[in-house]
Design a protein around this motif. Structure first.
Motif, PDB file in Angstrom:
ATOM      1  N   UNK A 110      -1.119  -0.354   1.784  1.00 57.32           N
ATOM      2  CA  UNK A 110      -1.196  -1.792   1.982  1.00 57.32           C
ATOM      3  C   UNK A 110      -1.145  -2.446   0.607  1.00 57.32           C
ATOM      4  N   UNK A 111      -0.210  -3.371   0.421  1.00 57.38           N
ATOM      5  CA  UNK A 111      -0.034  -4.033  -0.866  1.00 57.38           C
ATOM      6  C   UNK A 111      -0.291  -5.520  -0.697  1.00 57.38           C
ATOM      7  N   UNK A 112      -1.144  -6.051  -1.534  1.00 56.75           N
ATOM      8  CA  UNK A 112      -1.455  -7.476  -1.541  1.00 56.75           C
ATOM      9  C   UNK A 112      -1.144  -8.014  -2.930  1.00 56.75           C
ATOM     10  N   UNK A 113      -0.312  -9.069  -2.982  1.00 60.70           N
ATOM     11  CA  UNK A 113       0.040  -9.695  -4.256  1.00 60.70           C
ATOM     12  C   UNK A 113      -0.392 -11.144  -4.187  1.00 60.70           C
ATOM     13  N   UNK A 114      -1.280 -11.539  -5.100  1.00 61.49           N
ATOM     14  CA  UNK A 114      -1.818 -12.898  -5.122  1.00 61.49           C
ATOM     15  C   UNK A 114      -1.390 -13.591  -6.409  1.00 61.49           C
ATOM     16  N   UNK A 115      -0.776 -14.741  -6.258  1.00 58.30           N
ATOM     17  CA  UNK A 115      -0.389 -15.557  -7.394  1.00 58.30           C
ATOM     18  C   UNK A 115      -0.881 -16.975  -7.177  1.00 58.30           C
ATOM     19  N   UNK A 116      -0.575 -17.857  -8.092  1.00 54.80           N
ATOM     20  CA  UNK A 116      -1.015 -19.245  -7.977  1.00 54.80           C
ATOM     21  C   UNK A 116      -0.393 -19.932  -6.766  1.00 54.80           C
ATOM     22  N   UNK A 117       0.856 -19.599  -6.436  1.00 57.17           N
ATOM     23  CA  UNK A 117       1.562 -20.274  -5.348  1.00 57.17           C
ATOM     24  C   UNK A 117       1.881 -19.381  -4.162  1.00 57.17           C
ATOM     25  N   UNK A 118       1.392 -18.149  -4.176  1.00 59.35           N
ATOM     26  CA  UNK A 118       1.701 -17.258  -3.062  1.00 59.35           C
ATOM     27  C   UNK A 118       0.595 -16.229  -2.869  1.00 59.35           C
ATOM     28  N   UNK A 119       0.529 -15.709  -1.660  1.00 57.22           N
ATOM     29  CA  UNK A 119      -0.385 -14.638  -1.291  1.00 57.22           C
ATOM     30  C   UNK A 119       0.356 -13.793  -0.261  1.00 57.22           C
ATOM     31  N   UNK A 120       0.756 -12.605  -0.647  1.00 57.09           N
ATOM     32  CA  UNK A 120       1.596 -11.769   0.204  1.00 57.09           C
ATOM     33  C   UNK A 120       0.878 -10.473   0.519  1.00 57.09           C
ATOM     34  N   UNK A 121       0.906 -10.073   1.777  1.00 60.65           N
ATOM     35  CA  UNK A 121       0.387  -8.778   2.212  1.00 60.65           C
ATOM     36  C   UNK A 121       1.499  -8.039   2.933  1.00 60.65           C
ATOM     37  N   UNK A 122       1.692  -6.784   2.585  1.00 60.28           N
ATOM     38  CA  UNK A 122       2.727  -5.999   3.256  1.00 60.28           C
ATOM     39  C   UNK A 122       2.354  -4.524   3.244  1.00 60.28           C
ATOM     40  N   UNK A 123       3.010  -3.784   4.115  1.00 58.00           N
ATOM     41  CA  UNK A 123       2.811  -2.346   4.199  1.00 58.00           C
ATOM     42  C   UNK A 123       4.080  -1.677   3.683  1.00 58.00           C
ATOM     43  N   UNK A 124       3.907  -0.685   2.827  1.00 57.94           N
ATOM     44  CA  UNK A 124       5.061   0.035   2.287  1.00 57.94           C
ATOM     45  C   UNK A 124       4.675   1.474   2.025  1.00 57.94           C
ATOM     46  N   UNK A 125       5.680   2.314   1.832  1.00 60.38           N
ATOM     47  CA  UNK A 125       5.426   3.735   1.611  1.00 60.38           C
ATOM     48  C   UNK A 125       6.003   4.264   0.305  1.00 60.38           C
ATOM     49  N   UNK A 126       6.928   3.530  -0.321  1.00 58.90           N
ATOM     50  CA  UNK A 126       7.668   4.086  -1.448  1.00 58.90           C
ATOM     51  C   UNK A 126       7.604   3.205  -2.690  1.00 58.90           C
ATOM     52  N   UNK A 127       7.759   3.860  -3.841  1.00 62.74           N
ATOM     53  CA  UNK A 127       7.737   3.175  -5.136  1.00 62.74           C
ATOM     54  C   UNK A 127       8.829   2.119  -5.229  1.00 62.74           C
ATOM     55  N   UNK A 128      10.029   2.405  -4.716  1.00 65.14           N
ATOM     56  CA  UNK A 128      11.106   1.411  -4.828  1.00 65.14           C
ATOM     57  C   UNK A 128      10.766   0.144  -4.039  1.00 65.14           C
ATOM     58  N   UNK A 129      10.012   0.261  -2.964  1.00 66.95           N
ATOM     59  CA  UNK A 129       9.585  -0.929  -2.219  1.00 66.95           C
ATOM     60  C   UNK A 129       8.585  -1.744  -3.031  1.00 66.95           C
ATOM     61  N   UNK A 130       7.670  -1.065  -3.711  1.00 64.58           N
ATOM     62  CA  UNK A 130       6.713  -1.752  -4.579  1.00 64.58           C
ATOM     63  C   UNK A 130       7.448  -2.441  -5.722  1.00 64.58           C
ATOM     64  N   UNK A 131       8.424  -1.763  -6.327  1.00 67.46           N
ATOM     65  CA  UNK A 131       9.211  -2.377  -7.408  1.00 67.46           C
ATOM     66  C   UNK A 131       9.900  -3.649  -6.922  1.00 67.46           C
ATOM     67  N   UNK A 132      10.498  -3.600  -5.742  1.00 68.18           N
ATOM     68  CA  UNK A 132      11.214  -4.758  -5.214  1.00 68.18           C
ATOM     69  C   UNK A 132      10.256  -5.905  -4.901  1.00 68.18           C
ATOM     70  N   UNK A 133       9.075  -5.594  -4.377  1.00 65.41           N
ATOM     71  CA  UNK A 133       8.086  -6.636  -4.092  1.00 65.41           C
ATOM     72  C   UNK A 133       7.618  -7.306  -5.380  1.00 65.41           C
ATOM     73  N   UNK A 134       7.384  -6.524  -6.415  1.00 67.40           N
ATOM     74  CA  UNK A 134       6.968  -7.091  -7.699  1.00 67.40           C
ATOM     75  C   UNK A 134       8.051  -8.001  -8.271  1.00 67.40           C
TER      76      UNK A 134
END
Length: 145
Positions: A110-134
């Motif tokens: 489970x990946x949660x990314x919080x910024x000043x203008x966004x808050x995203x939660x998603x489920x992923x399994x692979x490093x390339x998915x994390x790279x793309x989300x970042x």
């Protein structure tokens, strides 16, 4: 894997007979053969170009070891946090699961990314998915394997 799942800069595992198995995508092709170009670093630290097809690639699972190597700090048993001046990234990873000696593979993170203008939660399994989300969130974080 499919070529349309990948972006330039993504890490993949290549099953083809290379000395190094982790390759970073440097080129995506539109031709009928769907050839991918990559870069890998040999045991001497020298970058080498590589060519392979999507059916020779596999995703690299998100593991605590990879997260820690990339500056994610362990906050509790299964949570890892990365912070910079713009955002906070939290990755919750649980260990591999075996039932009756059957390996169920890598569990999702489970990946949660919080910024000043966004808050995203998603489920992923692979490093390339994390790279793309970042990248999608504008986070310039180079992943090291």
């Amino acid at each position: 894997m499919k070529a349309d799942e990948l972006q330039i800069g993504d890490w993949v595992y290549v099953s083809k007979n290379f000395t190094q198995k982790y390759h970073k995508i440097r080129e995506l092709s539109n031709d009928d053969d769907t050839v991918l170009g990559g870069i890998y670093v040999n045991k001497y630290g020298v970058e080498n170009n590589s060519v392979f097809s999507p059916n020779e690639t596999e995703p690299i699972p998100i593991t605590p070891e990879i997260l820690e190597k990339n500056g994610f700090k362990r906050s509790c048993q299964y949570n890892y946090i990365y912070k910079d001046d713009y955002c906070k990234v939290r990755v919750s990873v649980v260990p591999k699961i075996k039932i009756d000696n059957i390996d169920l593979g890598e569990p999702a993170a489970n990946v949660s990314i919080e910024g000043a203008l966004f808050d995203i939660n998603m489920v992923m399994t692979a490093i390339h998915e994390l790279q793309q989300a970042l990248r999608l969130c504008g986070i310039e974080k180079e992943i090291i394997l």
